[in-house]
Design a protein around this motif. Structure first.
Motif, PDB file in Angstrom:
ATOM      1  N   SER A   1      -0.935  -5.328 -10.967  1.00 49.46           N
ATOM      2  CA  SER A   1      -2.252  -5.375 -10.328  1.00 49.46           C
ATOM      3  C   SER A   1      -3.025  -6.568 -10.881  1.00 49.46           C
TER       4      SER A   1
ATOM      5  N   ASN B   1     -12.238  -5.888  -8.485  1.00 46.45           N
ATOM      6  CA  ASN B   1     -13.073  -5.881  -7.282  1.00 46.45           C
ATOM      7  C   ASN B   1     -13.083  -7.220  -6.551  1.00 46.45           C
ATOM      8  N   GLU B   2     -12.317  -8.165  -7.036  1.00 45.18           N
ATOM      9  CA  GLU B   2     -12.302  -9.482  -6.413  1.00 45.18           C
ATOM     10  C   GLU B   2     -11.596  -9.427  -5.058  1.00 45.18           C
ATOM     11  N   GLU B   3     -12.161 -10.122  -4.080  1.00 49.10           N
ATOM     12  CA  GLU B   3     -11.542 -10.180  -2.762  1.00 49.10           C
ATOM     13  C   GLU B   3     -10.245 -10.989  -2.836  1.00 49.10           C
TER      14      GLU B   3
ATOM     15  N   LYS C   1       0.861  -1.181   0.000  1.00 48.53           N
ATOM     16  CA  LYS C   1       0.000   0.000   0.000  1.00 48.53           C
ATOM     17  C   LYS C   1       0.897   1.229   0.000  1.00 48.53           C
TER      18      LYS C   1
ATOM     19  N   GLN D   1     -11.517   3.615 -10.977  1.00 51.70           N
ATOM     20  CA  GLN D   1     -11.658   2.279 -10.405  1.00 51.70           C
ATOM     21  C   GLN D   1     -10.265   1.775 -10.063  1.00 51.70           C
TER      22      GLN D   1
ATOM     23  N   PRO E   1      -7.830  -1.193  -8.042  1.00 54.79           N
ATOM     24  CA  PRO E   1      -7.884  -2.569  -7.529  1.00 54.79           C
ATOM     25  C   PRO E   1      -7.820  -2.590  -6.009  1.00 54.79           C
ATOM     26  N   LYS E   2      -8.404  -3.639  -5.421  1.00 50.85           N
ATOM     27  CA  LYS E   2      -8.384  -3.761  -3.961  1.00 50.85           C
ATOM     28  C   LYS E   2      -6.987  -4.088  -3.449  1.00 50.85           C
ATOM     29  N   GLN E   3      -6.159  -4.704  -4.293  1.00 55.60           N
ATOM     30  CA  GLN E   3      -4.794  -5.050  -3.880  1.00 55.60           C
ATOM     31  C   GLN E   3      -3.840  -4.863  -5.057  1.00 55.60           C
TER      32      GLN E   3
END
Length: 326
Positions: free
Chosen positions: A91, A98-100, A59, A137, A139-141
């Motif tokens: 990424s 949006n996938e966990e 992060k 948008q 990415p979550k990670q």
């Protein structure tokens, strides 16, 4: 590889009978040559590994100014060491933004998208424009490949901190750039040949050209997609799409100037054929007339050219540099 008996232990001048991770102890060992001792790490077997590169989840630290760019060098703090390291950011594929993501796990079976820089709301002007429209948008990670200038010894799943320690210490700015978790370390110094080909990070490639003329109902000649010296044979069989909607397949080169033949399996639409035929006639008339007419004709011709789009992806660490289309 030497085993000796511990006679006694002290912690801040107080005798103790055991010590654990984080304790500071003095150890008395009998019949031991102190010249055999060197600075290092005491650990249980397999708890530490010495690595040349690593994959980390990360992060960005919000107070760090500026972008985190691929190929940039950072001071990497990992374990008990701080060394210089080069980064490459990537990424999930856009469909998986949006996938966990499972924590502290890296899946080598998945495809990942190469990034020129870490994606954030302030990473580039394009994102800023989209942000104003509410379309950003992220990415979550995200992950990075770290390549160290010298090997480091560290625990698995340890904390990683990336910094710019050469920044002026008196400047009013944050020198810590990112933080993350070390997910996979590469112990083989030949990791570029033995390990990186398993990492499926790809770049999206997009080339555009134009249809020059029609050959028949099922084929056209294209130009401006390749350079004159390009070996068109390696692109034969790749799918392309015309701006008028037809799907085509590159059939081979045409002449020596980088032109190529496209096969249209379902045939050209009547409207497309008419558009290309009219454009070809204008071009040939301009060729017979004066320069002014030729310029005028090329303006008319370029107003609505039929473009050819070639999209493919190429894996960054694929030694064969294959072009892949879905």
């Amino acid at each position: 590889q030497v085993t000796k008996k511990v006679k006694s232990m002290q912690m801040f001048h107080t005798p103790v009978t055991y010590a654990m991770q984080g304790d500071r102890v003095g150890i008395c060992v009998t019949q031991f040559d102190p010249k055999l001792l060197e600075r290092g790490l005491i650990c249980t077997p397999e708890s530490l590994h010495t690595i040349h590169a690593a994959i980390i989840s990360l992060k960005k630290i919000q107070y760090f100014r500026g972008a985190l760019q691929t190929k940039a060098k950072f001071h990497i703090t990992v374990g008990h060491e701080t060394v210089m390291g080069r980064v490459m950011f990537f990424s999930p594929a856009p469909a998986d933004f949006n996938e966990e993501i499972k924590e502290n796990v890296f899946d080598f079976e998945k495809d990942y998208l190469y990034q020129e820089e870490y994606l954030s709301k302030d990473s580039n002007s394009e994102n800023k424009e989209n942000d104003q429209a509410g379309e950003v948008q992220l990415p979550k990670q995200q992950w990075a490949l770290l390549e160290f200038e010298k090997p480091v010894t560290c625990p698995k799943l340890c904390l990683v901190i990336g910094s710019k320690l050469d920044t002026d210490i008196h400047a009013n700015t944050c020198r810590l750039a990112f933080h993350g978790v070390l997910l996979k370390g590469m112990e083989d110094k030949n990791y570029m040949e033995t390990f990186l080909p398993k990492l499926k990070v790809y770049k999206l490639k997009h080339k555009e050209g134009q249809v020059e003329r029609v050959m028949d109902d099922y084929s056209v000649i294209g130009r401006s997609l390749f350079k004159k010296e390009t070996n068109i044979q390696i692109f034969v069989g790749l799918k392309v799409k015309l701006s008028t909607g037809e799907d085509g397949i590159i059939d081979g080169g045409f002449g020596q100037s980088g032109k190529f033949k496209i096969r249209i399996p379902d045939g050209l639409k009547p409207d497309t054929k008419m558009l290309l035929t009219v454009a070809s006639k204008k071009k040939s008339k301009a060729g017979k007339g004066d320069t002014a007419k030729e310029d005028e004709s090329s303006k008319n011709d370029s107003a609505q050219p039929v473009t050819i789009s070639l999209l493919f992806k190429r894996y960054v660490f694929d030694t064969q540099k294959k072009m892949i289309q879905s």
